[in-house]
Motif scaffolding. Structure first.
Motif, PDB file in Angstrom:
ATOM      1  N   LEU A   1       0.827  -1.199   0.000  1.00  0.00           N
ATOM      2  CA  LEU A   1       0.000   0.000   0.000  1.00  0.00           C
ATOM      3  C   LEU A   1       0.869   1.259   0.000  1.00  0.00           C
ATOM      4  O   LEU A   1       0.624   2.201  -0.752  1.00  0.00           O
ATOM      5  N   LEU A   2       1.909   1.247   0.832  1.00  0.00           N
ATOM      6  CA  LEU A   2       2.804   2.405   0.897  1.00  0.00           C
ATOM      7  C   LEU A   2       3.493   2.614  -0.449  1.00  0.00           C
ATOM      8  O   LEU A   2       3.754   3.737  -0.856  1.00  0.00           O
ATOM      9  N   GLY A   3       3.765   1.480  -1.124  1.00  0.00           N
ATOM     10  CA  GLY A   3       4.421   1.574  -2.423  1.00  0.00           C
ATOM     11  C   GLY A   3       3.553   2.271  -3.446  1.00  0.00           C
ATOM     12  O   GLY A   3       4.044   2.760  -4.471  1.00  0.00           O
TER      13      GLY A   3
ATOM     14  N   ASP B   1       5.236  12.348  -5.732  1.00  0.00           N
ATOM     15  CA  ASP B   1       6.230  11.522  -6.422  1.00  0.00           C
ATOM     16  C   ASP B   1       6.398  10.170  -5.759  1.00  0.00           C
ATOM     17  O   ASP B   1       7.255   9.392  -6.140  1.00  0.00           O
ATOM     18  N   GLY B   2       5.613   9.916  -4.752  1.00  0.00           N
ATOM     19  CA  GLY B   2       5.761   8.668  -4.013  1.00  0.00           C
ATOM     20  C   GLY B   2       6.748   8.832  -2.882  1.00  0.00           C
ATOM     21  O   GLY B   2       7.462   9.833  -2.789  1.00  0.00           O
ATOM     22  N   ILE B   3       6.759   7.849  -2.016  1.00  0.00           N
ATOM     23  CA  ILE B   3       7.713   7.883  -0.909  1.00  0.00           C
ATOM     24  C   ILE B   3       9.019   7.283  -1.402  1.00  0.00           C
ATOM     25  O   ILE B   3       9.021   6.230  -2.041  1.00  0.00           O
ATOM     26  N   ASP B   4      10.098   7.947  -1.112  1.00  0.00           N
ATOM     27  CA  ASP B   4      11.394   7.421  -1.531  1.00  0.00           C
ATOM     28  C   ASP B   4      11.731   6.172  -0.724  1.00  0.00           C
ATOM     29  O   ASP B   4      11.463   6.110   0.467  1.00  0.00           O
ATOM     30  N   PHE B   5      12.325   5.201  -1.393  1.00  0.00           N
ATOM     31  CA  PHE B   5      12.699   3.976  -0.682  1.00  0.00           C
ATOM     32  C   PHE B   5      13.671   4.270   0.451  1.00  0.00           C
ATOM     33  O   PHE B   5      13.621   3.666   1.516  1.00  0.00           O
TER      34      PHE B   5
ATOM     35  N   PRO C   1       9.168  -7.782   5.632  1.00  0.00           N
ATOM     36  CA  PRO C   1       8.146  -7.963   4.592  1.00  0.00           C
ATOM     37  C   PRO C   1       7.592  -6.643   4.091  1.00  0.00           C
ATOM     38  O   PRO C   1       7.236  -6.529   2.919  1.00  0.00           O
ATOM     39  N   LEU C   2       7.546  -5.667   4.974  1.00  0.00           N
ATOM     40  CA  LEU C   2       7.045  -4.361   4.570  1.00  0.00           C
ATOM     41  C   LEU C   2       7.901  -3.749   3.467  1.00  0.00           C
ATOM     42  O   LEU C   2       7.404  -3.278   2.455  1.00  0.00           O
ATOM     43  N   ALA C   3       9.214  -3.803   3.657  1.00  0.00           N
ATOM     44  CA  ALA C   3      10.116  -3.204   2.672  1.00  0.00           C
ATOM     45  C   ALA C   3      10.002  -3.928   1.334  1.00  0.00           C
ATOM     46  O   ALA C   3      10.004  -3.315   0.271  1.00  0.00           O
ATOM     47  N   LEU C   4       9.890  -5.251   1.404  1.00  0.00           N
ATOM     48  CA  LEU C   4       9.762  -6.033   0.181  1.00  0.00           C
ATOM     49  C   LEU C   4       8.478  -5.656  -0.545  1.00  0.00           C
ATOM     50  O   LEU C   4       8.461  -5.426  -1.757  1.00  0.00           O
ATOM     51  N   GLY C   5       7.402  -5.567   0.224  1.00  0.00           N
ATOM     52  CA  GLY C   5       6.128  -5.183  -0.356  1.00  0.00           C
ATOM     53  C   GLY C   5       6.195  -3.788  -0.955  1.00  0.00           C
ATOM     54  O   GLY C   5       5.658  -3.535  -2.028  1.00  0.00           O
ATOM     55  N   PHE C   6       6.918  -2.921  -0.273  1.00  0.00           N
ATOM     56  CA  PHE C   6       7.015  -1.546  -0.742  1.00  0.00           C
ATOM     57  C   PHE C   6       7.648  -1.468  -2.132  1.00  0.00           C
ATOM     58  O   PHE C   6       7.185  -0.769  -3.012  1.00  0.00           O
ATOM     59  N   VAL C   7       8.720  -2.228  -2.314  1.00  0.00           N
ATOM     60  CA  VAL C   7       9.398  -2.207  -3.614  1.00  0.00           C
ATOM     61  C   VAL C   7       8.540  -2.881  -4.676  1.00  0.00           C
ATOM     62  O   VAL C   7       8.460  -2.439  -5.819  1.00  0.00           O
ATOM     63  N   LEU C   8       7.887  -3.980  -4.272  1.00  0.00           N
ATOM     64  CA  LEU C   8       7.135  -4.742  -5.260  1.00  0.00           C
ATOM     65  C   LEU C   8       5.776  -4.126  -5.581  1.00  0.00           C
ATOM     66  O   LEU C   8       5.191  -4.414  -6.617  1.00  0.00           O
ATOM     67  N   GLY C   9       5.265  -3.273  -4.694  1.00  0.00           N
ATOM     68  CA  GLY C   9       3.934  -2.722  -4.864  1.00  0.00           C
ATOM     69  C   GLY C   9       3.632  -2.193  -6.263  1.00  0.00           C
ATOM     70  O   GLY C   9       2.756  -2.707  -6.953  1.00  0.00           O
ATOM     71  N   PRO C  10       4.383  -1.191  -6.707  1.00  0.00           N
ATOM     72  CA  PRO C  10       4.103  -0.623  -8.021  1.00  0.00           C
ATOM     73  C   PRO C  10       4.288  -1.648  -9.153  1.00  0.00           C
ATOM     74  O   PRO C  10       3.503  -1.669 -10.085  1.00  0.00           O
TER      75      PRO C  10
END
Lengths: 137, 502
Positions: free
Chosen positions: B179-181, B203-207, B438-447
């Motif tokens: 969702l954050l992604g 522009d989205g949240i920066d990683f 898992p959150l970070a992984l989801g964040f990158v994979l989201g878009p």
């Protein structure tokens, strides 16, 4: 455990309203995710009744408030006041997070950090930072 | 085979350029430096230094990040052996026997074993990467949108399986990350989503913001809260840095086994260093008949195996990242983040489009591993002295570096403030027993997931069966399902819990 459930729940609740606010195509994926998250939080909620481990939570409030605060002050001070002053501010506030801080050490850390940052980041790597306050240069 | 040699030639051509050699050296050195500090693992180290690499050319940036990664990984082992504090979770196993060896006055031998086993594993896994990546990338070219989507599902489920603590919480974290992604402008329709009225969020949240906030600063708050970081008392003395003949005889089979386990497990989605080192320790304990009683009391096998495994696993986990553009763990998510910041779209085409990038990085890994041995063995005294710096002097420095780092990514004060907010969130996650990985992984994979989901739905005209009718996609989804079922099966669950207890 209950507090955590409540918080996760709250998180998801606000997530849901965001999902329905977004329109049409762009809102599809978010809405799907939000409903899935609701399911998860519901499961957590149900489970919290089954396993009741009344663990009291101890929040370390001091570092929890102080560390983000010092970062935020750093962020706000950077543009108008320059890198050096921001570093001093951040270190001064940040060191309040720990009770054992000694004045001399804090000053030395700040001094070392400002010299190091200016030479390393500004001079060597050429990052674009205002080093001193705007009115100074 | 000839292409294999060609590729290596290209790679070493890049890796051995003086500038890149220097970058690689700086990366491993800084990685070790920060990795040695307890409580700061590879993840936090990479998060802190990610912004700096933005200013380098893509090849050098990835070389440096890879260097930081295995440097920090190795630094964590040093801490584990000398003070019984794992710098990060994958060296937790090394603590068990490594620290016992150190207490028996064999710290030198333990360190040397760790260094040599890691180096050996690094060499082998570099070769494996070089051998198998091209063919895997070929497979990757056959992937279409639905297959990618299913692959990502598999990756996320893998992350859930490996997360500590509650499975449901981990699933929740994945969704939250996805969702954050999605924050920011929607690529397809141009609609702005979830910006809460802040222009800076469109522009989205920066990683970097998430990584530094949750992994870097969240950890610091929790370290300060726990006060378990006063560690100056128990640093073991290091004597001779060499192994006896007997040590050699006992450790090389373990190293071989560790390398094999690590190389295989590193390939799995969700796998990597952590899983490998745990698996290797368990196996070493089972295999060793003669010395079983010594495990937990300073068995050299218990150091050699897991150390080899975690290094091999760390390196082979680059394979799915390089060939398919799918991160199998958080560290790889970080690498993908770095690639995207450099304007490179990760995926199988990277292999063919940018051979210098891929092969340069692969070869630099081997060079970096060699450097690690050189950095670590003779300079061990420096690292020990570093361990005795009190934490109260370190953390203000870390705050300042995080601030500078995040600011420099986008010259934006807003990002720094947002990082502060995520620091609070990160601490809460730790408190509530929610693993942030898992959150970070989801964040990158989201878009990426959203895009592929849309594309597959578009291709199939809204028919979800497309995920099952394509063989690749169906297999991947089946694998995900199998993993999920495994999680529910009670015996496996118990095993998993036991594995994390150790």
């Amino acid at each position: 455990m209950f507090v955590s459930v409540a918080l996760v729940f709250l998180f998801n609740g606000s997530g849901l309203s965001m999902g329905s606010a977004a329109r049409m195509g762009a809102g599809y994926m978010p809405r799907m995710l939000c409903s899935l998250m609701l399911v998860v939080s519901l499961l957590l909620f149900i489970r919290s009744f089954r396993i009741d481990s009344e663990e009291p939570f101890h929040f370390a409030l001091r570092p929890l408030i102080v560390i983000p605060l010092s970062l935020i002050v750093f962020a706000l001070a950077l543009k108008p006041l320059g890198l050096v002053i921001s570093i001093w501010l951040a270190v001064a506030i940040g060191s309040l997070a720990d009770k054992g801080a000694r004045l001399m050490e804090v000053v030395l850390t700040a001094l070392f950090l400002s010299i190091f940052s200016v030479t390393c980041f500004v001079m060597a790597l050429g990052l674009n930072f205002p080093v001193w306050p705007v009115w100074f240069s | 085979m000839s292409s294999f040699i060609d590729n290596l030639t290209i790679g070493f051509g890049v890796a051995l350029q003086p500038y890149n050699l220097l970058i690689c050296f700086v990366g491993t050195l800084v990685g070790t430096l920060i990795g040695v500090l307890p409580g700061l693992g590879p993840l936090a180290t990479m998060a802190m230094l990610l912004p700096v690499t933005m200013y380098l050319p893509p090849e050098s940036a990835l070389i440096m990040l890879a260097g930081i990664y295995y440097g920090a990984q190795y630094g964590g082992s040093t801490t584990a052996i000398l003070v019984n504090l794992p710098g990060e979770s994958s060296s937790a196993v090394t603590c068990i026997d490594g620290y016992q060896m150190a207490r028996q006055g064999r710290a030198g031998a333990a360190l040397a074993t760790a260094a040599l086993a890691s180096f050996f594993a690094g060499t082998v896994s570099t070769l494996i990467i070089a051998l198998f990546s091209p063919s895997l990338a070929q497979v990757g070219l056959a992937f279409h949108a639905p297959d990618y989507f299913s692959l990502m599902v598999l990756g996320l489920i893998g992350a859930v399986v490996l997360a500590h603590g509650s499975v449901i919480k981990a699933v929740g974290m994945v969704f939250l990350g996805l969702l954050l992604g999605l924050v920011g402008t929607d690529v397809t329709s141009g609609a702005t989503r979830f910006n809460f009225g802040y222009l800076e969020l469109s522009d989205g949240i920066d990683f970097v913001v998430i990584a530094v906030g949750v992994f870097g600063l969240g950890e610091i708050i929790s370290n300060l809260a726990n006060r378990g970081v006063d560690r100056t008392e128990g640093i073991a003395k290091v004597n001779r840095l060499w192994l006896t003949l007997d040590d050699f005889r006992r450790s090389w089979p373990s190293t071989l086994r560790g390398t094999a386990i690590g190389s295989a497990l590193g390939l799995l989605p969700g796998g990597g260093a952590l899983l490998s080192s745990f698996a290797s320790y368990t196996i070493e304990k089972k295999v060793s008949k003669q010395y079983t009683s010594q495990f937990g009391h300073g068995a050299i096998e218990g150091v050699a195996g897991p150390e080899a495994a975690n290094n091999a696993g760390a390196q082979t986990s680059f394979i799915p990242m390089l060939t398919l553009g799918i991160p199998s763990n958080v560290i790889m998510a970080m690498m993908i983040g770095a690639m995207m910041m450099q304007g490179i779209v990760p995926g199988p085409q990277v292999m063919t489009d940018r051979p210098t990038l891929v092969w340069g990085m692969i070869c630099s890994m081997w060079v970096g591993n060699l450097m690690l041995v050189i950095i670590n063995l003779p300079m061990i005294g420096v690292w020990i002295r570093l361990l005795s710096i009190p934490y109260r002097l370190l953390f203000p420095a870390i705050i300042v570096f995080c601030g500078i780092g995040v600011y420099s990514v986008g010259n934006s004060s807003f990002d720094v403030i947002l990082t502060g907010v995520f620091a609070i969130v990160g601490y809460l996650f730790i408190k509530f027993g929610c693993e942030p990985a898992p959150l970070a992984l989801g964040f990158v994979l989201g878009p990426l997931m959203e895009e592929n989901l849309r594309r597959s739905m578009l291709l199939s005209r809204g028919d979800p069966m497309v995920f099952l009718s394509r063989p690749i996609s169906a297999t991947l989804l089946l694998a995900s399902l199998a993993l999920l079922i495994l999680m529910v099966v009670p015996t496996f669950r118990r095993n998993r819990e036991e594995a994390f207890q150790e």
